[in-house]
Design a protein around this motif. Sequence first.
Motif, mmCIF file in Angstrom:
data_model
loop_
_atom_site.group_PDB
_atom_site.id
_atom_site.type_symbol
_atom_site.label_atom_id
_atom_site.label_comp_id
_atom_site.label_asym_id
_atom_site.label_seq_id
_atom_site.Cartn_x
_atom_site.Cartn_y
_atom_site.Cartn_z
ATOM 1 N N ARG A 1 0.838 -1.213 0.000
ATOM 2 C CA ARG A 1 0.000 0.000 0.000
ATOM 3 C C ARG A 1 0.871 1.260 0.000
ATOM 4 O O ARG A 1 0.620 2.210 -0.747
ATOM 5 C CB ARG A 1 -0.918 -0.007 1.223
ATOM 6 C CG ARG A 1 -1.920 1.137 1.219
ATOM 7 C CD ARG A 1 -2.690 1.211 2.522
ATOM 8 N NE ARG A 1 -1.848 1.578 3.641
ATOM 9 C CZ ARG A 1 -1.729 0.860 4.773
ATOM 10 N NH1 ARG A 1 -2.407 -0.262 4.924
ATOM 11 N NH2 ARG A 1 -0.919 1.259 5.739
ATOM 12 N N TYR B 1 -4.279 7.325 2.432
ATOM 13 C CA TYR B 1 -4.682 6.357 3.460
ATOM 14 C C TYR B 1 -5.222 7.145 4.639
ATOM 15 O O TYR B 1 -4.488 7.865 5.313
ATOM 16 C CB TYR B 1 -3.471 5.510 3.850
ATOM 17 C CG TYR B 1 -3.769 4.402 4.827
ATOM 18 C CD1 TYR B 1 -4.639 3.375 4.494
ATOM 19 C CD2 TYR B 1 -3.167 4.357 6.090
ATOM 20 C CE1 TYR B 1 -4.911 2.335 5.385
ATOM 21 C CE2 TYR B 1 -3.424 3.336 6.989
ATOM 22 C CZ TYR B 1 -4.298 2.328 6.618
ATOM 23 O OH TYR B 1 -4.567 1.300 7.500
ATOM 24 N N GLY C 1 -8.232 2.413 9.523
ATOM 25 C CA GLY C 1 -7.446 2.800 8.356
ATOM 26 C C GLY C 1 -8.176 2.402 7.080
ATOM 27 O O GLY C 1 -8.810 1.349 7.034
ATOM 28 N N ALA D 1 -7.641 2.667 2.684
ATOM 29 C CA ALA D 1 -6.938 3.136 1.488
ATOM 30 C C ALA D 1 -7.952 3.664 0.486
ATOM 31 O O ALA D 1 -8.967 3.003 0.225
ATOM 32 C CB ALA D 1 -6.138 1.984 0.875
ATOM 33 N N HIS E 1 -7.935 -2.104 4.530
ATOM 34 C CA HIS E 1 -8.878 -1.519 5.496
ATOM 35 C C HIS E 1 -8.694 -2.156 6.869
ATOM 36 O O HIS E 1 -8.560 -3.367 6.994
ATOM 37 C CB HIS E 1 -10.323 -1.738 5.015
ATOM 38 C CG HIS E 1 -10.547 -3.110 4.443
ATOM 39 N ND1 HIS E 1 -10.658 -4.227 5.217
ATOM 40 C CD2 HIS E 1 -10.639 -3.536 3.165
ATOM 41 C CE1 HIS E 1 -10.816 -5.281 4.439
ATOM 42 N NE2 HIS E 1 -10.794 -4.903 3.193
#
Length: 503
Positions: free
Chosen positions: A250, A257, A386, A388, A404
């Motif tokens: 990522r 993010y 979190g 993305a 995620h």
Amino acid sequence: MFPGCLSIFCQDAIKFTSIRKVRQLCRIIPYNRSCCPVTYVFFNSETRHLSSTGSRHQQVGEDIEQSLTAEVWDIVVSGGGLVGSAMACVLGYSSVLLDKKILMLETGPPFSQKPLTEKYSNRVFALTPATRDLLNSFKAWDNICSVRLKPVKRMQVWEACSDATISFQHTGMLHDVAYIVENEVILGGVMEQLAKISDRVTVLNHAKVTEYVLPKQGGINEWVEIKLENGRKLKTKLLIGADGMRSLVRKTMNVNYTAWNYDQKAIVATLKLSEPTENNVAWQRFISTGPIALLPLSDDQSSLVWTATSELADQLMAMPEDNFVDALNSAIWDESKKNPIVEKTLGTLNSFLNTLWPGEGSVRQLPPNILSIDEGSRACFPLGLGHAAHYVAPRVALVGDAAHRIHPLAGQGVNLGFGDVQALAKLLVNSVYDGNDIGTLEPLLEYETERQRHIVPTMCVIDGLNRLYSTDLLPVVLLRSLGLHLTDTFRPIKERIISHASS
Ligand SMILES: Cc1cc2nc3c(=O)[nH]c(=O)nc-3n(C[C@H](O)[C@H](O)[C@H](O)COP(=O)(O)OP(=O)(O)OC[C@H]3O[C@@H](n4cnc5c(N)ncnc54)[C@H](O)[C@@H]3O)c2cc1C
């Protein structure tokens, strides 16, 4: 030699023992067809150099050299946690992807199933029926069932400030609403199935990736480059990042993010209950410092996930085990926060709803009493969220916590990851079946859209619930209690919640 083809003579028999490797090199043929009447490229095992004939063939030689100096894989799954290993398994068992070279990279050592003991692991997951079906699709579920799991027939959620309760169950408790399974048991079940297809999926342990170079466009010969800590270099046509919440994949994609830490930690532990019962209910009580969940393991044992403010969690972790048990029982049973105004309003609403729809709404059951905890089973995890903005890029897709990370209060984290696996595998298989290159961007974009439509609302609801229940303010308590009670009474809403959480 056939005119119009790039032909490769191999003096290093070992290099080309596998048909797949030959086919892989053969894919270079169309690339050069138009410009190359006859080309001979020699691979010399001693010098490991390529030499080619023909004036325009320097470039071709360089391409081939590049593809030979690094191993080329069709699919690399980076990260062999629950989500990554399930991803590798689903792809490996697909009949459409039989000719694909699949590699799974994992930093950790090879998985070895420890002998089963009476003692349960403190890392357990509540798996949804959709996850069961996914694991069943490649027979890992049978392995899990043959070790141990606990089906959950009912879930009861209630709170500290009122009697508002909601419960989820299928009519007559005929079907399971979830399954409580230890991390090791799930991973063991999946790895057992992976081992059976070792000719199709290679698993590389102690393989930490230190660098990825991603292609800009992801064209036909533009592949992902991977560098391992030991210096080994690989290439892949499709990289699947299953490398968890700190995903290097990522980070390399350089996508936005959104992330924050909750000032909360989750304490897990294995609990001994005061008396044996059927113990097939999962309990969750919201208190203002965070929810407490009791997940059944056996007739007299349950697993604890106690979310608390970081400060309280640290205090709870520092307590002797007996005091911890006392604090836990008091958090489950404490009635001192109940508000009489809320109770009265709820009572009035309840009588009204009962006259309209008699018999609807849950009968509140009492949770179990905790006798003790398994010595040394307490562990603590900081919590955060979190997400993305993009799950895909040319020749790259993220799955699981890499894409995620959510609060564990609804037990959805790994289930969402398994949902990613299911969706991505389906779209890749369809795309390859239609004759597309494995890294084609179109199905990846479809995957991103499909998953974000499911995951973003789920994350918002879970984050919202955590905030909604973190206050004792009267108007908020009143509104949420009425809302919970109404939701509990209307079966269609509850069924929609169950179906969303299970998909
Ligand atoms: C207290 C708690 C309770 C939870 N309970 C539930 C629950 O009941 N139900 C549920 O659905 N979810 C639950 N979750 C969420 C769940 O734990 C996660 O969503 C899940 O573990 C994520 O799995 P993953 O495979 O995506 O990532 P991970 O488990 O983090 O796996 C990532 C893997 O990638 C490897 N890796 C990382 N970097 C590299 C690299 N550079 N090179 C090679 N390998 C690499 C790591 O070694 C690791 O094995 C809970 C979470 C917490 C904190």
